[in-house]
Design an enzyme around this catalytic site. Structure first.
Site, mmCIF file in Angstrom:
data_model
loop_
_atom_site.group_PDB
_atom_site.id
_atom_site.type_symbol
_atom_site.label_atom_id
_atom_site.label_comp_id
_atom_site.label_asym_id
_atom_site.label_seq_id
_atom_site.Cartn_x
_atom_site.Cartn_y
_atom_site.Cartn_z
ATOM 1 N NE ARG A 78 -2.099 1.489 3.504
ATOM 2 C CZ ARG A 78 -2.360 2.399 4.133
ATOM 3 N NH1 ARG A 78 -3.165 3.471 4.045
ATOM 4 N NH2 ARG A 78 -1.619 2.983 5.371
ATOM 5 C CG HIS A 122 -0.548 8.664 4.086
ATOM 6 N ND1 HIS A 122 -0.555 7.080 4.492
ATOM 7 C CD2 HIS A 122 -0.171 9.030 5.153
ATOM 8 C CE1 HIS A 122 -0.047 7.005 5.461
ATOM 9 N NE2 HIS A 122 0.161 8.069 6.022
ATOM 10 C CD GLU A 168 -3.385 6.780 10.655
ATOM 11 O OE1 GLU A 168 -2.959 7.713 11.240
ATOM 12 O OE2 GLU A 168 -2.642 5.573 10.665
ATOM 13 C CG ASN A 292 -3.953 2.603 9.276
ATOM 14 O OD1 ASN A 292 -3.992 1.478 8.375
ATOM 15 N ND2 ASN A 292 -3.554 3.805 8.860
ATOM 16 C CE1 TYR A 294 1.761 2.067 13.834
ATOM 17 C CE2 TYR A 294 -0.307 3.109 13.390
ATOM 18 C CZ TYR A 294 0.951 2.493 12.987
ATOM 19 O OH TYR A 294 1.338 2.789 11.719
ATOM 20 C CD GLU A 350 -0.528 3.557 8.650
ATOM 21 O OE1 GLU A 350 -0.081 3.916 9.822
ATOM 22 O OE2 GLU A 350 -0.539 4.333 7.816
HETATM 23 O O1 IFM Z 1 3.798 7.263 10.214
HETATM 24 C C1 IFM Z 1 2.526 7.270 10.481
HETATM 25 C C2 IFM Z 1 1.898 7.140 9.238
HETATM 26 O O2 IFM Z 1 1.857 8.097 8.207
HETATM 27 C C3 IFM Z 1 0.183 7.000 9.658
HETATM 28 N N1 IFM Z 1 -0.186 6.055 10.576
HETATM 29 C C4 IFM Z 1 0.662 6.392 12.023
HETATM 30 C C5 IFM Z 1 2.255 6.125 11.368
HETATM 31 C C6 IFM Z 1 3.184 6.135 12.729
HETATM 32 O O3 IFM Z 1 2.854 7.187 13.458
#
Ligand code: IFM
Length: 444
Positions: A78, A122, A168, A292, A294, A350
């Site tokens: 991607r 993006h 995002e 995405n 984290y 992500e």
């Molecule tokens: O680097 C970023 C990405 O551009 C968007 N999602 C989170 C990543 C880490 O912060």
């Protein structure tokens, strides 16, 4: 350790990147500037004064990068298109040299057996649009974004199978227009709400344009960043703050796009911005959702424009270089909830972690913390699947170490190390770990 046989044969393995974070070549072959070129040139905006001018120089080294994807047996990559590389003014005459670059990239991927997954946006808005008042705070951007989508569909639609509108949307609208810590550096609740609504409308308009231009069977989706919003303390105030954070950061850009309606908190905040027919214009059926994720986030009640602030993870929590809480259970729950709430096939587009690990004396990059993180988060994918979530793939963030926005080049998210002085690429232990899962030959 998770192993290849734990996942279905057709599970998609791959990696993600973004144009401004890796391409470099900021002023070559007719590319126009984006808001990130302007923002990173402003003193004090980005750590150490770093910019994306050169980044990983992927613009010139894409063949080497694609060869690394092929060697890892990745099935999908991607990437995002730099809007101002293909339309230097954001509208009007296209830049053939810019379009040629994406032609070459897509062809290289296909020849290498890696499916190109193209993301339209993006975060690198053409500066010309922003400067002339046609950025995300203006409703006039909606047809311009659809035109941009149409241009790419015409040019690449015969070869690109998977399309995403926004990466995002929740993050870039809040960070860039609400909090002012990302480009274009605006700190204003009203501008943030304008941007959210116009991004949502642009999504709907772009999907309709893509459907009209792309061959039947093209897979169109969008990519929210969804992180549980938890109260920092178990108090009524923090619970109310977490509900606001959930609306602002999760629901505000996902519910209209995937369900066709704003949630009650966002609806109240949006007020007269939502005109009759807007929710119908935003919603149009999609084929997939890119998640995405984290870490969980923590909300504390605050008397500010939003009614919440981001709080630190609980005392003693395991965190990464970004200060983000490592909590695979929250990932499992988010996958289950997302699959159920939005009813679409989910691809993790992500996930990953930042460190600052460099090569050892033998030239190896032993990012053991990342291997452990990936192993645990992939374990969470398996648990989510077992609980019924329709999760069909995992694209790590990121293929390469890259420009981490306002944090510059300090945090390294890549499974391939980049020496920013020589631009030399070195696959890390985490790359080999993923390559084995993806079924790469041991000789790699
Ligand atoms: O680097 C970023 C990405 O551009 C968007 N999602 C989170 C990543 C880490 O912060």
């Amino acid at each position: 350790m998770v192993s290849r046989s734990d996942f279905p044969k057709d599970f998609v393995w791959g990696a993600s990147t973004a144009s401004y974070q890796i391409e470099g070549a900021h002023d070559l072959d007719g590319r126009g500037p984006s808001i990130w070129d302007a923002f990173s040139a402003e003193p004090g905006r980005v750590k150490n004064g770093d910019t994306g001018n050169v980044a990983c120089d992927h613009y010139h080294r894409y063949k080497e990068d694609v060869a690394l994807m092929k060697a890892a047996n990745f099935g999908a990559y991607r990437f995002s298109v730099s809007w101002s590389r293909v339309l230097p003014e954001g509208r009007g005459a296209p830049n053939e040299a810019g379009l040629d670059f994406y032609d070459r990239l897509v062809d290289e991927l296909l020849q290498s057996g890696v499916a190109p997954w193209l993301c339209l946006y993006h975060w690198d808005l053409p500066l010309a649009l922003h400067k002339s008042g046609l950025g995300w705070t203006s409703r006039e951007i909606v047809p311009l974004f659809a035109d941009y989508a149409g241009l790419l569909a015409k040019r690449l639609g015969d070869r690109v199978s998977h399309w995403a509108t926004f990466n995002e949307p929740n993050m870039f609208t809040m960070l860039g227009y609400g909090a002012g810590v990302h480009a274009p550096g605006i700190r204003d609740r009203e501008a943030w709400l304008d941007a959210v609504h116009h991004v949502n409308l642009s999504h709907g308009a772009a999907v309709r344009r893509l459907r009209g231009e792309l061959p039947a069977g093209a897979q169109i989706g969008s990519v929210p960043n969804l992180q549980p919003a938890l109260p920092a303390a178990n108090t009524e105030d923090d619970r109310a703050a977490a509900a606001k954070m959930d609306s602002a950061m999760n629901r505000g850009t996902a519910d209209p796009v995937f369900l066709g309606k704003y949630d009650p908190i966002m609806r109240e905040w949006m007020g007269a911005r939502i005109k009759p027919g807007d929710e119908e214009a935003i919603y149009t059926p999609l084929d997939w959702l890119g998640l995405n994720h984290y870490s969980p986030t923590y909300a504390q009640a605050r008397v500010n424009a939003f009614g919440f602030r981001n709080a630190s993870p609980p005392e003693g929590a395991e965190t990464t270089l970004m200060g983000w809480h490592v909590a695979p259970g929250a990932f499992r729950d988010m996958l289950v909830e997302t699959s159920k709430r939005y009813g679409l096939p989910v691809y993790v587009t992500e996930n990953g972690m930042a460190d600052d690990v460099e090569a050892d004396t033998a030239g190896r990059v032993e990012d053991t913390a990342r291997v452990s993180y990936l192993n645990r988060y992939l374990g969470a994918v398996l648990e989510a699947r077992a609980a019924g979530a329709d999760v069909r793939g995992y694209l790590v963030w990121s293929m390469l170490d890259n420009f981490e926005w306002a944090m510059g080049y300090g945090p390294r998210f890549g499974v391939v190390h980049v020496d920013y002085r020589t631009l030399r690429r070195t696959p890390k232990a985490s790359y080999h770990f993923l390559a084995e899962l993806a079924g790469a030959k041991a000789s790699m």
